[in-house]
Design an enzyme around this catalytic site. Sequence first.
Site, PDB file in Angstrom:
ATOM      1  N   LYS A 198       0.871  -1.181   0.000  1.00 39.43           N
ATOM      2  CA  LYS A 198       0.000   0.000   0.000  1.00 39.43           C
ATOM      3  C   LYS A 198       0.906   1.229   0.000  1.00 39.43           C
ATOM      4  O   LYS A 198       1.426   1.631   1.044  1.00 39.43           O
ATOM      5  CB  LYS A 198      -0.878  -0.034   1.248  1.00 39.43           C
ATOM      6  CG  LYS A 198      -2.164   0.781   1.223  1.00 39.43           C
ATOM      7  CD  LYS A 198      -2.109   2.190   0.738  1.00 39.43           C
ATOM      8  CE  LYS A 198      -1.735   3.218   1.761  1.00 39.43           C
ATOM      9  NZ  LYS A 198      -1.684   4.596   1.214  1.00 39.43           N
ATOM     10  N   GLY A 251       6.558   5.837   8.122  1.00 36.98           N
ATOM     11  CA  GLY A 251       5.724   7.037   8.052  1.00 36.98           C
ATOM     12  C   GLY A 251       5.817   7.793   9.352  1.00 36.98           C
ATOM     13  O   GLY A 251       6.824   7.706  10.063  1.00 36.98           O
ATOM     14  N   SER A 252       4.766   8.507   9.678  1.00 34.74           N
ATOM     15  CA  SER A 252       4.811   9.377  10.846  1.00 34.74           C
ATOM     16  C   SER A 252       4.652   8.576  12.138  1.00 34.74           C
ATOM     17  O   SER A 252       4.054   7.502  12.150  1.00 34.74           O
ATOM     18  CB  SER A 252       3.693  10.415  10.754  1.00 34.74           C
ATOM     19  OG  SER A 252       2.447   9.752  10.704  1.00 34.74           O
ATOM     20  N   VAL A 255       0.805   7.914  13.078  1.00 37.22           N
ATOM     21  CA  VAL A 255       0.155   6.764  12.432  1.00 37.22           C
ATOM     22  C   VAL A 255       0.806   5.472  12.928  1.00 37.22           C
ATOM     23  O   VAL A 255       0.118   4.492  13.243  1.00 37.22           O
ATOM     24  CB  VAL A 255       0.229   6.877  10.889  1.00 37.22           C
ATOM     25  CG1 VAL A 255      -0.289   5.605  10.232  1.00 37.22           C
ATOM     26  CG2 VAL A 255      -0.568   8.079  10.403  1.00 37.22           C
ATOM     27  N   GLY A 256       2.122   5.482  13.064  1.00 38.87           N
ATOM     28  CA  GLY A 256       2.839   4.286  13.523  1.00 38.87           C
ATOM     29  C   GLY A 256       2.367   3.822  14.887  1.00 38.87           C
ATOM     30  O   GLY A 256       2.202   2.627  15.143  1.00 38.87           O
ATOM     31  N   GLU A 273       9.231   2.383  11.109  1.00 37.44           N
ATOM     32  CA  GLU A 273      10.285   3.385  10.890  1.00 37.44           C
ATOM     33  C   GLU A 273       9.582   4.727  10.819  1.00 37.44           C
ATOM     34  O   GLU A 273       8.792   4.960   9.907  1.00 37.44           O
ATOM     35  CB  GLU A 273      11.007   3.143   9.556  1.00 37.44           C
ATOM     36  CG  GLU A 273      11.764   1.831   9.467  1.00 37.44           C
ATOM     37  CD  GLU A 273      13.015   1.805  10.307  1.00 37.44           C
ATOM     38  OE1 GLU A 273      13.406   2.849  10.867  1.00 37.44           O
ATOM     39  OE2 GLU A 273      13.588   0.711  10.420  1.00 37.44           O
ATOM     40  N   CYS A 307      13.217  11.794   6.548  1.00 37.29           N
ATOM     41  CA  CYS A 307      13.114  11.417   7.966  1.00 37.29           C
ATOM     42  C   CYS A 307      14.427  11.722   8.670  1.00 37.29           C
ATOM     43  O   CYS A 307      14.446  11.974   9.866  1.00 37.29           O
ATOM     44  CB  CYS A 307      12.750   9.953   8.100  1.00 37.29           C
ATOM     45  SG  CYS A 307      13.790   8.898   7.119  1.00 37.29           S
ATOM     46  N   GLU A 408       8.510  17.355  14.554  1.00 38.59           N
ATOM     47  CA  GLU A 408       8.956  17.146  13.175  1.00 38.59           C
ATOM     48  C   GLU A 408       8.114  18.017  12.243  1.00 38.59           C
ATOM     49  O   GLU A 408       6.888  17.939  12.262  1.00 38.59           O
ATOM     50  CB  GLU A 408       8.783  15.672  12.796  1.00 38.59           C
ATOM     51  CG  GLU A 408       9.342  15.374  11.419  1.00 38.59           C
ATOM     52  CD  GLU A 408       9.178  13.913  11.029  1.00 38.59           C
ATOM     53  OE1 GLU A 408       8.072  13.370  11.201  1.00 38.59           O
ATOM     54  OE2 GLU A 408      10.160  13.318  10.548  1.00 38.59           O
TER      55      GLU A 408
END
Length: 517
Positions: A198, A251-252, A255-256, A273, A307, A408
């Site tokens: 995805k 990702g962020s 969300v992680g 990550e 990142c 971030e």
Amino acid sequence: MASTTLHRTNKKIADIMDGVSRAVRLPGAYNYINGQWKASRSGKTFDNINPATGELLGRWPSSAAEDLNEAVVAASEAYASWRLVPAPKRAERILRAYQVLLERKEALAQVMTQEMGKVLKETRGDVQEAIDTALYFAGEGRRLFGVTTTSELADKFAMTVRSSIGVCGLITPWNFPMAIPSWKIFPALLCGNTVVFKPASCTPATATLLVEILEEAGIPAGVVNLVHGSGSVLGQALIESPVVRLISFTGSSEVGSSIAAACGQLFKKVSLEMGGKNAQLVLDDADVDLAIEGALWGAFGTTGQRCTATSRLIIQEGIYGALIEKLVQAASKLKLGNGLDADSQVGPLVSEDQLETVKRYVDIGLREDKARLLLGGRRATEGVLGQGFYFEPTIFEGAPDMRLAQEEIFGPVLMVIKVKTFEQGLQVMNGTRYGLSGSVYTRDVNRVMQAVRDMQTGITYINAPTIGAEVHLPFGGVKHTGNGHREAGQAVLDIFTEWKAVYVDYSGRLQKAQIDQ
Ligand code: NAP
Ligand code: MG
């Protein structure tokens, strides 16, 4: 260029890939499920916009959970045979993908720059990272070593083997639209897993072209499946599917964190990550010009959307004044522009949303008493820049506890912070919730080794910027950046395999460990 590439991608992308306009298309058929290119069952689409110009590049399927479930079933069925293909044979397909990636590097970079904005030099590097990764894991096919060891019992043999896991759900961001999927897909396949991929909604074309390369390389139907669409809809379906054994997410941290919680409840293996707030520390004895060059590349390369981007520059007081004066001058000369133009150094932000985020943070900075704006701070709108999502390279001076120095931003915003000592510099560096990358500029070997020991980061650079990871070393971070896994190199094999301990007793009698002494 292979004409098969063309009919599946939208016209503009097809033109780039071929250099000529082509009539044959299968509009919308960009999901790849069980070896078939398909439209979504939802019939809905989303737009892929060129952030440098605002123009529409194409439309991609906004897939429904049913599309994803179909992909999961295909991946599950294909797993039964793919896991039994010997690893060196799986690796040969990866080697073929390496060859096609290499041939197609320039055309892919052209698409990627138009899709997500970073300058061509960098999208070429992004493809090169996928090329390097493919080559590395092609070689790994004849290693994939376990260990043999002694048994405490006579006539007994002990060893470890790596086992595949099953169907892996891969969720990736847009900032390295080729490299990051390749970090996940190649080792996942090499280890005998099958994949449902995805990609980020901002970079669907790159994902489509990569999967097509895997198809051309002879990866069998169902082994790699691609489903485009919204992260929340498809992510949820991937996580909830009982057949999906592993989620690998980049990702962020926000969300992680929710993915980790959901996977935790379902006992699903999950590798994450995530974000960074990376710092470059420059000590009084450093080569100032080298440090400035590093900071410019680290902070404004990829328009700050890495990142590992340098978002904090911590400077020891003895060189502070001279350094920031030169830095601001050099940053003010960076050339903003369309990444396709050879003289552009900083491209646009990936989307209007990302531009809004950067503006919001700059406003926060402007309202902070402790902050002083040294450069930039505005959307760039001169001439053609007004059509795209450009933001001026921005430098603030301020304190380590400010939101700008803690959160971030993912844009071209650098926070400079003055410190008195090396120790204070390290403390500031470590004083965030993130722990991805960090760098120290000094000529003092004792300081170097102390920094290597004490920096709370997964990646540590000495006299080099916070960006520049190579594919054979472990990649990832500590604290809120990760959950203990590492991608790339040998380390990623621990994500995509499980260790199995094997005991072979050739004594012909029952032997009891710990009991028969
Ligand atoms: P993001 O919003 O977290 O999205 C990343 C991926 O997750 C996208 O494919 C996204 O799909 C999907 N997603 C969104 N919501 C989801 C949900 N609820 N469940 C499952 N999947 C979901 O991050 P981004 O803005 O694309 O990327 C920037 C972030 O990635 C930054 O924080 C950056 O530091 C981090 N990053 C980390 C690394 C690393 O290796 N540490 C590398 C690169 C980037 P949609 O695109 O459809 O929303
Ligand atoms: Mg786009």
